[in-house]
Enzyme design. Structure first.
Site, PDB file in Angstrom:
ATOM      1  N   LYS A 185      57.215  51.083  38.245  1.00  0.00           N
ATOM      2  CA  LYS A 185      55.950  51.813  38.404  1.00  0.00           C
ATOM      3  C   LYS A 185      55.100  51.075  39.434  1.00  0.00           C
ATOM      4  O   LYS A 185      54.675  49.941  39.216  1.00  0.00           O
ATOM      5  CB  LYS A 185      55.193  51.902  37.082  1.00  0.00           C
ATOM      6  CG  LYS A 185      53.948  52.746  37.210  1.00  0.00           C
ATOM      7  CD  LYS A 185      52.785  52.083  36.526  1.00  0.00           C
ATOM      8  CE  LYS A 185      51.466  52.710  36.839  1.00  0.00           C
ATOM      9  NZ  LYS A 185      50.939  52.382  38.174  1.00  0.00           N
ATOM     10  N   GLU A 259      53.369  38.644  33.269  1.00  0.00           N
ATOM     11  CA  GLU A 259      52.859  37.740  34.316  1.00  0.00           C
ATOM     12  C   GLU A 259      51.419  38.168  34.547  1.00  0.00           C
ATOM     13  O   GLU A 259      51.167  39.239  35.113  1.00  0.00           O
ATOM     14  CB  GLU A 259      53.660  37.902  35.622  1.00  0.00           C
ATOM     15  CG  GLU A 259      55.150  37.620  35.496  1.00  0.00           C
ATOM     16  CD  GLU A 259      55.484  36.139  35.528  1.00  0.00           C
ATOM     17  OE1 GLU A 259      54.559  35.315  35.661  1.00  0.00           O
ATOM     18  OE2 GLU A 259      56.668  35.811  35.381  1.00  0.00           O
ATOM     19  N   CYS A 294      47.129  35.744  41.895  1.00  0.00           N
ATOM     20  CA  CYS A 294      47.019  35.225  40.526  1.00  0.00           C
ATOM     21  C   CYS A 294      47.051  33.704  40.507  1.00  0.00           C
ATOM     22  O   CYS A 294      46.526  33.092  39.592  1.00  0.00           O
ATOM     23  CB  CYS A 294      48.134  35.791  39.670  1.00  0.00           C
ATOM     24  SG  CYS A 294      49.722  35.678  40.486  1.00  0.00           S
ATOM     25  N   GLU A 395      38.523  35.265  35.997  1.00  0.00           N
ATOM     26  CA  GLU A 395      39.263  35.500  37.235  1.00  0.00           C
ATOM     27  C   GLU A 395      38.471  36.474  38.111  1.00  0.00           C
ATOM     28  O   GLU A 395      38.265  37.622  37.730  1.00  0.00           O
ATOM     29  CB  GLU A 395      40.637  36.097  36.905  1.00  0.00           C
ATOM     30  CG  GLU A 395      41.510  36.247  38.125  1.00  0.00           C
ATOM     31  CD  GLU A 395      42.851  36.904  37.811  1.00  0.00           C
ATOM     32  OE1 GLU A 395      42.870  37.940  37.118  1.00  0.00           O
ATOM     33  OE2 GLU A 395      43.880  36.373  38.270  1.00  0.00           O
TER      34      GLU A 395
HETATM   35  P1  NAD Z   1      46.124  45.829  36.267  1.00  0.00           P
HETATM   36  O1  NAD Z   1      46.427  45.142  34.987  1.00  0.00           O
HETATM   37  O2  NAD Z   1      44.910  46.664  36.343  1.00  0.00           O
HETATM   38  O3  NAD Z   1      47.334  46.795  36.674  1.00  0.00           O
HETATM   39  C1  NAD Z   1      48.647  46.314  36.837  1.00  0.00           C
HETATM   40  C2  NAD Z   1      49.608  47.476  36.670  1.00  0.00           C
HETATM   41  O4  NAD Z   1      49.541  47.933  35.330  1.00  0.00           O
HETATM   42  C3  NAD Z   1      49.283  48.693  37.551  1.00  0.00           C
HETATM   43  O5  NAD Z   1      50.475  49.284  37.996  1.00  0.00           O
HETATM   44  C4  NAD Z   1      48.565  49.612  36.577  1.00  0.00           C
HETATM   45  O6  NAD Z   1      48.667  50.974  36.911  1.00  0.00           O
HETATM   46  C5  NAD Z   1      49.317  49.320  35.296  1.00  0.00           C
HETATM   47  N1  NAD Z   1      48.582  49.661  34.079  1.00  0.00           N
HETATM   48  C6  NAD Z   1      47.237  49.772  33.912  1.00  0.00           C
HETATM   49  N2  NAD Z   1      46.969  50.138  32.648  1.00  0.00           N
HETATM   50  C7  NAD Z   1      48.152  50.262  32.004  1.00  0.00           C
HETATM   51  C8  NAD Z   1      48.527  50.604  30.677  1.00  0.00           C
HETATM   52  N3  NAD Z   1      47.621  50.908  29.761  1.00  0.00           N
HETATM   53  N4  NAD Z   1      49.841  50.607  30.360  1.00  0.00           N
HETATM   54  C9  NAD Z   1      50.760  50.284  31.273  1.00  0.00           C
HETATM   55  N5  NAD Z   1      50.474  49.968  32.557  1.00  0.00           N
HETATM   56  C10 NAD Z   1      49.184  49.944  32.908  1.00  0.00           C
HETATM   57  O7  NAD Z   1      46.153  44.693  37.380  1.00  0.00           O
HETATM   58  P2  NAD Z   1      45.866  44.837  38.937  1.00  0.00           P
HETATM   59  O8  NAD Z   1      44.407  44.989  39.108  1.00  0.00           O
HETATM   60  O9  NAD Z   1      46.788  45.853  39.527  1.00  0.00           O
HETATM   61  O10 NAD Z   1      46.351  43.419  39.479  1.00  0.00           O
HETATM   62  C11 NAD Z   1      45.554  42.302  39.487  1.00  0.00           C
HETATM   63  C12 NAD Z   1      45.877  41.431  38.289  1.00  0.00           C
HETATM   64  O11 NAD Z   1      47.255  41.110  38.283  1.00  0.00           O
HETATM   65  C13 NAD Z   1      45.148  40.107  38.329  1.00  0.00           C
HETATM   66  O12 NAD Z   1      44.687  39.790  37.046  1.00  0.00           O
HETATM   67  C14 NAD Z   1      46.240  39.135  38.746  1.00  0.00           C
HETATM   68  O13 NAD Z   1      46.015  37.805  38.353  1.00  0.00           O
HETATM   69  C15 NAD Z   1      47.432  39.717  38.093  1.00  0.00           C
HETATM   70  N6  NAD Z   1      48.644  39.271  38.764  1.00  0.00           N
HETATM   71  C16 NAD Z   1      49.440  38.366  38.128  1.00  0.00           C
HETATM   72  C17 NAD Z   1      50.574  37.878  38.753  1.00  0.00           C
HETATM   73  C18 NAD Z   1      51.465  36.869  38.101  1.00  0.00           C
HETATM   74  O14 NAD Z   1      52.564  36.682  38.580  1.00  0.00           O
HETATM   75  N7  NAD Z   1      51.035  36.217  37.028  1.00  0.00           N
HETATM   76  C19 NAD Z   1      50.892  38.327  40.035  1.00  0.00           C
HETATM   77  C20 NAD Z   1      50.068  39.262  40.654  1.00  0.00           C
HETATM   78  C21 NAD Z   1      48.943  39.731  40.001  1.00  0.00           C
END
Ligand code: NAD
Length: 493
Positions: A185, A259, A294, A395
């Site tokens: 996704k 992650e 992240c 964050e």
């Molecule tokens: P997010 O949690 O808003 O979304 C991530 C993904 O999850 C998107 O594809 C979104 O559509 C999906 N999503 C949202 N709600 C959902 C639900 N209820 N059920 C299933 N999927 C759902 O995060 P973001 O804003 O896209 O990304 C930024 C965040 O990601 C930051 O907190 C960052 O630290 C983290 N991040 C972590 C890593 C790591 O490796 N630890 C790497 C990159 C980003």
């Protein structure tokens, strides 16, 4: 052949998603407008707005492809991944340019390295194909006791927008090489490179082995998490959403790895006020990624003996970073992803500035010469920060560095660990004993010593505490995250 001849033009393109080898619209026919961070008024694409029915189609396609794919000899999966890597390598420039347009990440400093990393991931995991193997127990001549490592089945990979190709590289080749099939996704804010990755993979893979869906998290994302035929959810995103994903996947006892976010400490010892260390601290600050990473070293702990000198050198270098169009080779820092994130960053800055005693070492907003219609933001370095302020605990995911003074090693370790997060950490000291002692005491899944970049394919990657569960990007991550063990005991007669 790509869905679109000129992937990186600003013309609005109508994308479809990949299910069972076919390019399809959402079952309900709905779409989402994709706006580039370079121009808030410009819809560069529409993608399908997938929902539950589409999750079902995609999971069914992945399930149908599973027996054929999982039963191949490992060399066949290896060959497929190597072919994909070659094709991706041919397209690095297009993928980089598309990343810049889709995410706002600057092409030279971020987008191209991300695309290059993706190729390396496919090659690395292809090389591990034969490592998905079991053991035998020395149990005497009358017994054969062995294990098999088996794939989990259908894996749903949920991606964030900040570096989609790189995160896809953590998940897709690792899950596929172990014999799983997948539904990926893409993030609703930056889906285009993932759709292109799907196209390239589909040239090589049998239909249904890799499916790519688009849409909102609360709709198609959640539909995948709760789908009873998804064996594993591999989620990368925010800690807030990760909590919900874990509880919903956990409720049906699906495998899950997370992650999540971070608030990583970057600790500079008194012997390290050098230009080289300043460069590495700048890398750790991820300013060149708008700090939308992240693993950003967003809390900078400077020893009091070198605090002022180090800060002066840091500001001198930070002020030279060029904010501009992410497609330009001249640019160091591209755009923030969208208006919501931009406003969120402003909110944190306002909150930081409202704290008593805060200092402003650098506010690049004053000299910024780019602006609307792009979401451009210059770095901000706030000093005399207290570790319990929101800007030091939460964050921000934007270019705001919180600088905190320290004196005693025990105190800085305590402050570094006084966080819900535990993803990454950076330690700078010429005294290797002190550096490693500190590295061992910090609660983080990934600690770097005397460097700020340095991520290599094959390293263990993942978080402690609220930064996640599970590891990826490595042999152990692939084995633990995408396989399960079956024990077979045979009485030999
Ligand atoms: P997010 O949690 O808003 O979304 C991530 C993904 O999850 C998107 O594809 C979104 O559509 C999906 N999503 C949202 N709600 C959902 C639900 N209820 N059920 C299933 N999927 C759902 O995060 P973001 O804003 O896209 O990304 C930024 C965040 O990601 C930051 O907190 C960052 O630290 C983290 N991040 C972590 C890593 C790591 O490796 N630890 C790497 C990159 C980003």
């Amino acid at each position: 052949m790509s869905q679109h001849a000129d992937l990186v033009s600003m013309e609005t393109k109508e994308y479809k998603m990949l299910i069972g080898g076919e390019w399809v619209d959402a079952a309900a026919g709905e779409t989402i407008d994709i706006v580039t961070p370079i121009d808030r008024n410009k819809v560069i694409a529409t993608t399908p707005r997938a929902r539950e029915a589409d999750a079902d189609r995609a999971v069914t396609a992945a399930r149908s492809a599973f027996p054929g794919w999982s039963q191949l000899p490992f060399q066949k999966r290896q060959e497929a991944l190597l072919k994909i890597a070659d094709r991706l390598e041919e397209e690095i420039e297009d993928l980089s340019a598309l990343t810049a347009l889709d995410t706002g990440n600057a092409i030279r400093t971020q987008a191209r390295p991300e695309a290059t990393n993706l190729v390396a991931s496919f090659r690395y995991f292809a090389g591990l194909a034969g490592e998905v193997k079991g053991t035998t127990l020395p149990s005497g001549d009358g017994q054969l006791q062995y294990t098999r490592r088996q794939p989990l089945g259908v894996v749903a990979g949920i991606l964030p927008w900040n570096s989609p190709l790189m995160i896809a590289g953590f998940k897709v080749p690792a899950a596929l090489v172990a014999g799983n099939t997948m539904v990926i996704k893409a993030a609703e804010d930056a889906p285009l490179t993932i759709l292109r990755l799907g196209e390239i993979c589909a040239e090589v893979l049998p239909p249904g082995v890799l499916n790519v869906v688009t849409g909102y998290g609360a709709e198609i994302g959640e539909a995948l998490v709760v789908h009873r035929d998804v064996d594993k959810v591999s989620f990368t995103g925010s800690t807030l959403v990760g909590h919900g994903v874990a509880s919903k996947a956990g409720a049906r006892l699906a495998h899950v790895s997370l992650e999540l976010g971070g608030k990583s400490p970057c600790i500079v010892f008194p012997d390290s006020a050098t230009e080289e260390v300043v460069d590495q601290v700048l890398l750790a600050s991820r300013f060149a990624r708008q700090s939308q990473s992240c693993t950003t070293g967003s809390r900078l702990f400077l020893h009091e003996d070198i605090h002022d000198k180090f800060l002066q050198m840091l500001v001198a270098k930070a002020s030279k970073l060029r904010v501009g169009d992410p497609r330009s080779e001249e640019t160091d820092i591209g755009c923030i992803i969208n208006a919501k994130q931009y406003d969120r960053v402003q909110g944190y800055i306002d909150d930081g500035l409202s704290q008593e005693g805060v200092g402003v070492a650098y506010d690049g907003r004053e000299s910024l010469d780019v602006g609307e219609p792009g979401f451009y933001h210059a770095p901000m370095i706030l000093t005399q920060v207290s570790n319990d302020w929101r800007i030091a605990q939460e964050e921000i995911f934007g270019p705001v560095l919180a600088v905190i003074k320290w004196r005693e090693e025990d105190d800085v370790v305590k402050m570094a660990n006084d966080s819900h997060y535990g993803l990454a950490a950076f330690i700078f000291s010429q005294d290797l004993g002190a550096a490693l002692r500190t590295a061992h005491r910090i609660d983080a899944g990934w600690v770097q010593v005397n460097q700020g970049g340095g991520q290599v394919v094959g390293q263990s990657y993942g978080g402690m505490k609220n930064s996640g569960i599970g590891r990826e990007f490595s042999l152990e991550g692939m084995l633990e995250g995408f396989t399960q063990i079956k024990q077979i005991n045979v009485k030999l007669t």
